[in-house]
Motif scaffolding. Structure first.
Motif, PDB file in Angstrom:
ATOM      1  N   LEU A 180      66.120  11.200  33.725  1.00 37.44           N
ATOM      2  CA  LEU A 180      67.006  12.593  33.813  1.00 37.44           C
ATOM      3  C   LEU A 180      68.620  11.981  33.909  1.00 37.44           C
ATOM      4  O   LEU A 180      69.668  12.827  33.959  1.00 37.44           O
ATOM      5  CB  LEU A 180      66.548  13.299  34.993  1.00 37.44           C
ATOM      6  N   THR A 181      68.787  10.886  34.532  1.00 40.10           N
ATOM      7  CA  THR A 181      70.159  10.324  34.718  1.00 40.10           C
ATOM      8  C   THR A 181      70.620   9.721  33.610  1.00 40.10           C
ATOM      9  O   THR A 181      69.962   8.819  33.211  1.00 40.10           O
ATOM     10  CB  THR A 181      69.965   9.492  36.093  1.00 40.10           C
ATOM     11  N   ARG A 182      71.690  10.183  33.096  1.00 39.09           N
ATOM     12  CA  ARG A 182      72.238   9.541  31.815  1.00 39.09           C
ATOM     13  C   ARG A 182      73.288   8.380  32.186  1.00 39.09           C
ATOM     14  O   ARG A 182      73.788   8.287  33.297  1.00 39.09           O
ATOM     15  CB  ARG A 182      73.144  10.800  31.175  1.00 39.09           C
ATOM     16  N   ASP A 183      73.061   7.535  31.206  1.00 37.26           N
ATOM     17  CA  ASP A 183      73.926   6.259  31.341  1.00 37.26           C
ATOM     18  C   ASP A 183      75.368   6.406  30.523  1.00 37.26           C
ATOM     19  O   ASP A 183      75.486   7.465  30.000  1.00 37.26           O
ATOM     20  CB  ASP A 183      73.137   4.931  30.844  1.00 37.26           C
ATOM     21  N   ASP A 184      76.303   5.644  31.025  1.00 38.58           N
ATOM     22  CA  ASP A 184      77.469   5.802  30.339  1.00 38.58           C
ATOM     23  C   ASP A 184      77.271   5.382  28.843  1.00 38.58           C
ATOM     24  O   ASP A 184      76.703   4.217  28.554  1.00 38.58           O
ATOM     25  CB  ASP A 184      78.426   4.762  30.955  1.00 38.58           C
ATOM     26  N   GLY A 185      77.749   6.021  28.021  1.00 39.05           N
ATOM     27  CA  GLY A 185      77.750   5.996  26.546  1.00 39.05           C
ATOM     28  C   GLY A 185      76.346   6.445  26.060  1.00 39.05           C
ATOM     29  O   GLY A 185      76.281   6.235  25.036  1.00 39.05           O
ATOM     30  N   ASP A 186      75.784   7.159  26.693  1.00 36.67           N
ATOM     31  CA  ASP A 186      73.949   7.546  26.496  1.00 36.67           C
ATOM     32  C   ASP A 186      74.516   8.800  25.423  1.00 36.67           C
ATOM     33  O   ASP A 186      75.121   9.806  25.910  1.00 36.67           O
ATOM     34  CB  ASP A 186      73.334   7.959  27.507  1.00 36.67           C
ATOM     35  N   ASP A 187      74.132   8.902  24.196  1.00 35.80           N
ATOM     36  CA  ASP A 187      74.102   9.918  23.318  1.00 35.80           C
ATOM     37  C   ASP A 187      72.914  10.048  22.743  1.00 35.80           C
ATOM     38  O   ASP A 187      72.653   9.714  21.705  1.00 35.80           O
ATOM     39  CB  ASP A 187      75.208   9.580  22.535  1.00 35.80           C
ATOM     40  N   PRO A 188      71.831  10.911  23.276  1.00 35.37           N
ATOM     41  CA  PRO A 188      70.578  10.975  22.751  1.00 35.37           C
ATOM     42  C   PRO A 188      70.822  11.988  21.288  1.00 35.37           C
ATOM     43  O   PRO A 188      69.565  11.624  20.683  1.00 35.37           O
ATOM     44  CB  PRO A 188      69.842  11.815  23.713  1.00 35.37           C
ATOM     45  N   GLY A 189      71.474  12.707  21.092  1.00 36.67           N
ATOM     46  CA  GLY A 189      71.476  13.453  19.788  1.00 36.67           C
ATOM     47  C   GLY A 189      70.401  14.646  20.055  1.00 36.67           C
ATOM     48  O   GLY A 189      69.971  14.927  20.999  1.00 36.67           O
ATOM     49  N   GLN A 190      70.106  15.222  18.824  1.00 36.41           N
ATOM     50  CA  GLN A 190      69.108  16.473  18.840  1.00 36.41           C
ATOM     51  C   GLN A 190      67.797  16.040  18.656  1.00 36.41           C
ATOM     52  O   GLN A 190      67.541  14.929  18.246  1.00 36.41           O
ATOM     53  CB  GLN A 190      69.339  17.293  17.616  1.00 36.41           C
ATOM     54  N   GLY A 191      66.725  16.941  19.246  1.00 33.36           N
ATOM     55  CA  GLY A 191      65.456  16.431  19.167  1.00 33.36           C
ATOM     56  C   GLY A 191      65.019  16.781  17.688  1.00 33.36           C
ATOM     57  O   GLY A 191      65.531  17.593  17.096  1.00 33.36           O
TER      58      GLY A 191
END
Length: 95
Positions: A30-41
């Motif tokens: 649940l915690t996003r990292d720096d530079g994390d860009d998961p995009g659409q599901g």
């Protein structure tokens, strides 16, 4: 003697697994990292197409190529299925 060793091995495996679970840190999903860009599901249709339909189609293509290659190979292959037997040779000699 074998039951005792099996019980000991099972207890050791269970204890090791339990200790690894207790000592490991929780997943930080649940915690996003720096530079994390998961995009659409993916939608349900896209998921089924990617993980069900695509492997089936790929399997069928590979299967078809193998079958085509096997049929052309059978004509040239000098195996026992293509060698005339002695009984066939005798029948042809009598005729």
């Amino acid at each position: 003697m074998d039951k005792k060793n099996a019980l000991r091995a099972g207890a050791l495996a269970a204890g090791t697994t339990l200790m690894m679970l207790l000592m490991s840190s929780p997943a930080s999903a649940l915690t996003r990292d720096d530079g994390d860009d998961p995009g659409q599901g993916l939608s349900v249709i896209e998921t089924l197409g990617l993980f069900v339909a695509a492997p089936i189609v790929l399997y069928l293509v590979i299967h078809g190529l193998v079958m085509v290659g096997d049929k052309s190979h059978k004509k040239k292959d000098p195996t026992s299925s293509n060698i005339r037997t002695k009984a066939d040779a005798k029948a042809d000699a009598k005729a």
